[in-house]
Design an enzyme around this catalytic site. Structure first.
Site, mmCIF file in Angstrom:
data_model
loop_
_atom_site.group_PDB
_atom_site.id
_atom_site.type_symbol
_atom_site.label_atom_id
_atom_site.label_comp_id
_atom_site.label_asym_id
_atom_site.label_seq_id
_atom_site.Cartn_x
_atom_site.Cartn_y
_atom_site.Cartn_z
ATOM 1 N N HIS A 375 0.808 -1.242 0.057
ATOM 2 C CA HIS A 375 -0.217 0.094 0.098
ATOM 3 C C HIS A 375 1.078 1.129 -0.097
ATOM 4 C CE1 HIS A 375 -2.982 -2.680 2.054
ATOM 5 N NE2 HIS A 375 -3.810 -2.203 1.223
ATOM 6 N N GLU A 617 0.898 -11.365 -22.677
ATOM 7 C CA GLU A 617 2.200 -11.444 -21.604
ATOM 8 C C GLU A 617 2.736 -12.634 -21.364
ATOM 9 O OE1 GLU A 617 0.718 -9.423 -18.165
ATOM 10 O OE2 GLU A 617 -1.245 -10.233 -18.507
ATOM 11 N N ASP A 641 5.394 -9.294 -17.542
ATOM 12 C CA ASP A 641 5.300 -10.872 -17.485
ATOM 13 C C ASP A 641 5.888 -11.516 -18.777
ATOM 14 O OD1 ASP A 641 4.257 -11.419 -14.852
ATOM 15 O OD2 ASP A 641 2.302 -10.368 -15.607
ATOM 16 N N CYS A 688 1.910 -2.242 -22.663
ATOM 17 C CA CYS A 688 1.765 -1.292 -21.382
ATOM 18 C C CYS A 688 2.646 -1.804 -20.426
ATOM 19 C CB CYS A 688 0.055 -1.703 -20.945
ATOM 20 S SG CYS A 688 -0.354 -3.347 -20.551
#
Ligand code: PEP
Ligand code: MG
Length: 781
Positions: A375, A617, A641, A688
Site C-alpha cells: 500500500h 504477456e 510478464d 503497457c
C-alpha cells in the site's frame, strides 16, 4: 462496504462481531434465522458461534465435521448450498438443540480467506422460499466481504498475554535495539528495490519503530491508575485521528484508499486489546511499557502464523501501536520534528505514514521491508515521492540528521556522500525536474515521429487519485487501469456497486479519451483476502490472473457487470490479463455475454460495443496471436510478464534480476509476432509493460509497429519528446538489426546509437539526462 464498516464500529470483541454479522445478514436478506459457524483449522470441525433465530443456548453446543449436514457440505464443496425444503435434502442433519424444525428453506455459503474455508454463513426461512441467483450472489459477496473482518476479530481474540510472554517481549526488545555505528567511510551505498522514481538529497529522519524506547524519556505518573487513564486517553485520541484521516484521505485521494484504515479502527475497537492494555498498565505502572509489551505480544502471535496473509497483519498492529504511542507522547514528549527535505527511513512503507507525517516535507522514503506492490508503495508513486524498499538492516545503518541521497529509479541510497557524488546527483536531480516541468508545459504537442507517424501515449494507473497525473503529464487516456490496486486499498475486492461507481468516475473524468480497464490480475506477487486465493509453491505459474477469475466466477461476473454498467459514456475498453490460449478467451467472453444478459434483464444501460482485448504477456499468447486476434478487438503487450515467462526469470527475485531484460531478442521476437498478427487481423496493438517508460525501448517499440505506448504517467512527456526526434524509417531498420543479434546488450547498443544519431542527446530538456543513460551502454561512444 458501508454495512461492514458499521459492523466493525459496533463490535468490540469476536463475539460482538459475530453477533452483529448475523443480525446484519438476517436483516439484509430478510431471513428468519442467520447462523455463523467457524471452522477449526486443525480438527476441521464447524462450530455454531453466533445465531439469530436458532435457540441461543445452542451456540458453541453444535459442532459438525466438514462434509456433514448442509453446513458441512458447503464447507467441503466451497460452494453455496441452497434448498427450498431443507429436510428433503440428502445431506440434511437435524440438531434438536437448535429448534430448527420451525424452518423450511435454507441457504449456506462458505466464508473463504486465501482459499481456506474459515466458516459458514447460513440463513433459514420459516415459509418456503426459492432463493434466486441474484440473492445467492449477494449472499456470497456478503460472506466474502465479512470473512476478513471475522478473521481479524478471531486473530485479535487469539492473543493471550501471559506474564512469561511479557517478560520475553522485554528481553527480546532489549537485545534487538542496537545503536547505529559511527561512520568514517564516505559514499556508503545500499541497494534495494526501486519503488518510486526520482532523486532526493536530504537528511535522514529515522522513523522510530513502535518499540524503540531507547530514544524516548517517558516519565510515568506515580499512580498506576493515572497511567491507565493516560493510555485510554491516547486510544481515544488515536481513534479520532484515524476517523479524521479516513475523511481526509477520502476527499484527497478517493474513498478507495481510505478503506485501508478500517482494519486499524477494528483493532482499536477490540475489547480484548483494550483490556490487555489496561491490565498491563496497572501491572507495570507505565503506559508506554504496557503499550509496547502488548503490541509485541500481538506481533509475536501474528508472526507465528504459518499463513503469510496473517503474518502481514503484523504491519497493521505495528501501525496502530505507533499511532497510540504518538498520541500518548504527543503532549509531553516531542520526538524530533520532521524538517523539510527529510529522507524517512522506516521499518516498513506504511500507508498511514503519508497521512501522519507532513507529506510536503518528505523528500524520499526508504524501508527495510515492503515491496513495490505494498500500500505504501502505491501512495509513494501516487504522490511522486521517490522510494526504495527492501534494504535489510537499513534502519540500524543510518543516523538521524546525516545527509543522504536516494535514487528511487535505480533503487539505491548513498549515505555520507562526498562533494563529488553530491554534485553529480544534484545535477541529475536538476535535469530530472527541469526536464519534466518543461515537457509538461508542452503537453499539447502531438506524439509524432519526424516523418509523421503518430503514436498514442496513454498512462498506466490504478487508483482514482492517479487521474490528476494523467492530465498533468498530458497522457491521451488510460492504456492500463489495474483494477487490483483497488483491491489492495480495500484489503479485499470492492462490491459490484462500488466498482461500477469507481469505473464510471474514471470513464467520465477521461471522456472522450479511452480508458482500458483490465479485469482482476491477482496472484503471483499480488494477494488480497477475499477472492479465494490458495497458497501455492509456485504462484507465478499458479492460479493467478484470468485463471483465478475463471475459477471465481461470482467475483469475475460482478466485475464484468460493473465495467459494463460504467460503459455508457462509450470510452471504455475491457482487457483480459494473462490469456494463454483461445479457450480462456472464449470462456471469459461467455461470462461477458452472461453479464450483459443480466444487465439486459435488469434494464440497465451499457455500451454495446465495448472492445474486448487480451494482454499478450505469456509466450503461448504471442506464438498463437493469429488465432487470438481473430476473436478479440485489440492486443496489449505486457512486457513485465512476457519477459518473466520468456526468460524464466521471476520478476520479483533480486537474485536473477540481472537476467531480466525486456529488450532481450527473444522478447522482441515475440512482440514482433504479435504485431504482425494484429496487423493482419486489423486490430490495434499497444504495449503497457514498464518497458514503455524506458527511453532505450522507445525507438524499438515504435520501429516494431506498436501504435500505442502506455506508461507511468510521469514518463509520458519524456517518451513523447523522444518520439518527436525520431524517423520511423530508421527505426524499422534498427528493429531488423536487433532481431539479428543474440544478446540484450547488443539490442541496447542499437537503441542507444539511434538516440545518439537522432541528435536527442542535444535536446535541451532531456538530452543531458539521456546522455548518462547512453554513456552506460556506449562507453566512449
Ligand atoms: C505486464 O505484465 O507487463 C503488465 C502490464 O501487467 P502487470 O505488471 O500488472 O503484471
Ligand atoms: Mg502482467
Amino acid at each position: 462496504m458501508a454495512d461492514v464498516a458499521e459492523v466493525v464500529s459496533r463490535s468490540h470483541s469476536l463475539n460482538e462481531t459475530l453477533k452483529n454479522v448475523v443480525e446484519l445478514v438476517a436483516k439484509r436478506l430478510d431471513a428468519d434465522a442467520c447462523s455463523l459457524y467457524l471452522s477449526d483449522a486443525r480438527t476441521r470441525e464447524l462450530t455454531l458461534e453466533a445465531t439469530i433465530g436458532l435457540y441461543p443456548d445452542s451456540v458453541k453446543q453444535v459442532s459438525l465435521p466438514h462434509g456433514e449436514g448442509l453446513v458441512g457440505l458447503a464447507a467441503t464443496t466451497g460452494q453455496p448450498v441452497v434448498t427450498v425444503h431443507a429436510r428433503e435434502h440428502p445431506n440434511y442433519k437435524y440438531f434438536p438443540e437448535t429448534g430448527e424444525e420451525r424452518f423450511d428453506s435454507f441457504m449456506a455459503v462458505p466464508m473463504i480467506v486465501r482459499g481456506a474455508t474459515i466458516g459458514i454463513l447460513a440463513v433459514q426461512t420459516i415459509l418456503p422460499r426459492k432463493f434466486d441467483s441474484s440473492e445467492i450472489e449477494i449472499f456470497r459477496t456478503c460472506a466474502q466481504l465479512i470473512a476478513p473482518v471475522v478473521i481479524n476479530a478471531r486473530l485479535l481474540a487469539l492473543v493471550g498475554v501471559s506474564d512469561e510472554e511479557t517478560s520475553l517481549a522485554i528481553a527480546n526488545r532489549e537485545a534487538s535495539e542496537a545503536r547505529p555505528p559511527d561512520r568514517e567511510e564516505r559514499n556508503v551505498e545500499h541497494r534495494g528495490i526501486p519503488t518510486s522514481r526520482g532523486i532526493a538529497i536530504g537528511t535522514i529522519y529515522r522513523l522510530e519503530t513502535p518499540l524503540d524506547l531507547e530514544r524516548l524519556q517517558y516519565t510515568p505518573n506515580a499512580d498506576p491508575e493515572r497511567e491507565v487513564e493516560e493510555l485510554m486517553g491516547a486510544i481515544g485520541e488515536a481513534r479520532r485521528v484515524l476517523d479524521g484521516m479516513r475523511e481526509k484521505l477520502g476527499s484527497k485521494f478517493g474513498l478507495d484508499l481510505a478503506a485501508v484504515f478500517q482494519t486499524h479502527i477494528q483493532i482499536l475497537e477490540d475489547k480484548g486489546f483494550v483490556a490487555k492494555l489496561r491490565k498491563e498498565a496497572l501491572t507495570t505502572g507505565n503506559a508506554l511499557t504496557a503499550l509496547t509489551n502488548v503490541i509485541d505480544t500481538y506481533r509475536k502471535t501474528f508472526q507465528r502464523m504459518s499463513d503469510p496473509y496473517f503474518r502481514e497483519r503484523v504491519t497493521d498492529i505495528e501501525d496502530v501501536g505507533q499511532r497510540v504511542m504518538e498520541s500518548l507522547l504527543g503532549e509531553r514528549h516531542h520526538t524530533t520534528p520532521l524538517s523539510a527535505g527529510a529522507i524517512v527511513v522506516a521499518s516498513n512503507l506504511l500507508p498511514g505514514m503519508f497521512a501522519r507525517l507532513e507529506v510536503e516535507k518528505i523528500a524520499a522514503i526508504v524501508s527495510e521491508h515492503g515491496g513495490p506492490t505494498s500500500h505504501g508503495a502505491i501512495f509513494a508513486r501516487t504522490l511522486e515521492v521517490p522510494a526504495v524498499t527492501g534494504i535489510p538492516g537499513i534502519q540500524s545503518a543510518v543516523r538521524s540528521g546525516e545527509m543522504a541521497i536516494v535514487d528511487g529509479g535505480e533503487g539505491r541510497i548513498i549515505l555520507a556522500p562526498d562533494e563529488g557524488v553530491l554534485y553529480e546527483y544534484r545535477r541529475a536531480r536538476q535535469r530530472y525536474t527541469v526536464a519534466i516541468e518543461h515537457l509538461d508545459a508542452l503537453r499539447s504537442r502531438p506524439a509524432e515521429t519526424r516523418d509523421g507517424r503518430g503514436i498514442r501515449l496513454t498512462a498506466n494507473v490504478g487508483l482514482v487519485s492517479d487521474l490528476r497525473l494523467v492530465d498533468q503529464h498530458g497522457a491521451d487516456g488510460i492504456g492500463l487501469f489495474r483494477t487490483e490496486m483497488l483491491a489492495f486499498a480495500h484489503r479485499g475486492f470492492p462490491s459490484e456497486e462500488e466498482q461500477a461507481e469507481l469505473y464510471e468516475t474514471v470513464a467520465k473524468a477521461m471522456a472522450p479519451r479511452t480508458v482500458t480497464i483490465r479485469t482482476l490480475d491477482l496472484g503471483g506477487d499480488k494477494e488480497i483476502p477475499n477472492v479465494g486465493m490458495r497458497m501455492e509453491d509456485n504462484p507465478q505459474l499458479g492460479c493467478r490472473s484470468i485463471r483465478l477469475s475463471l475459477a471465481n466466477q461470482g467475483i469475475f461476473k460482478a466485475q464484468l457487470r460493473a465495467i459494463y454498467r460504467a460503459s455508457a459514456a462509450g470510452n471504455i475498453r475491457l482487457m483480459l490479463p494473462m490469456i494463454t490460449s483461445v479457450d480462456e478467451l472464449r470462456s471469459a467472453k461467455a461470462l461477458i455475454a452472461e453479464a450483459i444478459q443480466s444487465l439486459d434483464r435488469a434494464g440497465i444501460p451499457y455500451d454495446e460495443n465495448v472492445p474486448v482485448g487480451v494482454m499478450i504477456e505469456v509466450p503461448s499468447a504471442a506464438i498463437t496471436a493469429e488465432t487470438l486476434a481473430r476473436e478479440c478487438d485489440f492486443f496489449s503487450i505486457g512486457t513485465n510478464d512476457l519477459t518473466q515467462y520468456t526468460l524464466a526469470v521471476d520478476r520479483g527475485n533480486e537474485h536473477v534480476a540481472h537476467i531480466y531484460d525486456p529488450l532481450h531478442p527473444a522478447v522482441l521476437a515475440l512482440m514482433g509476432t504479435s504485431v504482425r498478427a494484429a496487423s493482419r487481423a486489423g486490430i490495434p496493438i499497444s504495449v503497457c509493460g514498464e518497458v514503455s517508460s524506458h527511453p532505450l525501448a522507445v525507438p524499438l517499440l515504435v520501429g516494431l509497429g506498436i501504435e500505442e505506448l502506455s506508461s507511468t504517467p510521469s514518463a509520458v512527456p519524456l517518451v513523447k519528446e523522444i518520439i518527436r526526434e525520431l524517423d520511423f524509417g530508421d527505426l524499422e531498420a534498427d528493429v531488423r538489426a536487433a532481431q539479428d543479434v543474440g544478446t540484450a546488450a547488443e539490442v541496447h547498443r542499437i537503441a542507444a546509437a539511434r538516440l545518439r544519431d537522432a541528435g536527442i542527446l542535444e535536446h535541451p530538456d532531456i538530452g543531458p539526462w539521456l546522455r548518462t543513460l547512453v554513456d552506460k551502454v556506449l562507453p566512449g561512444g
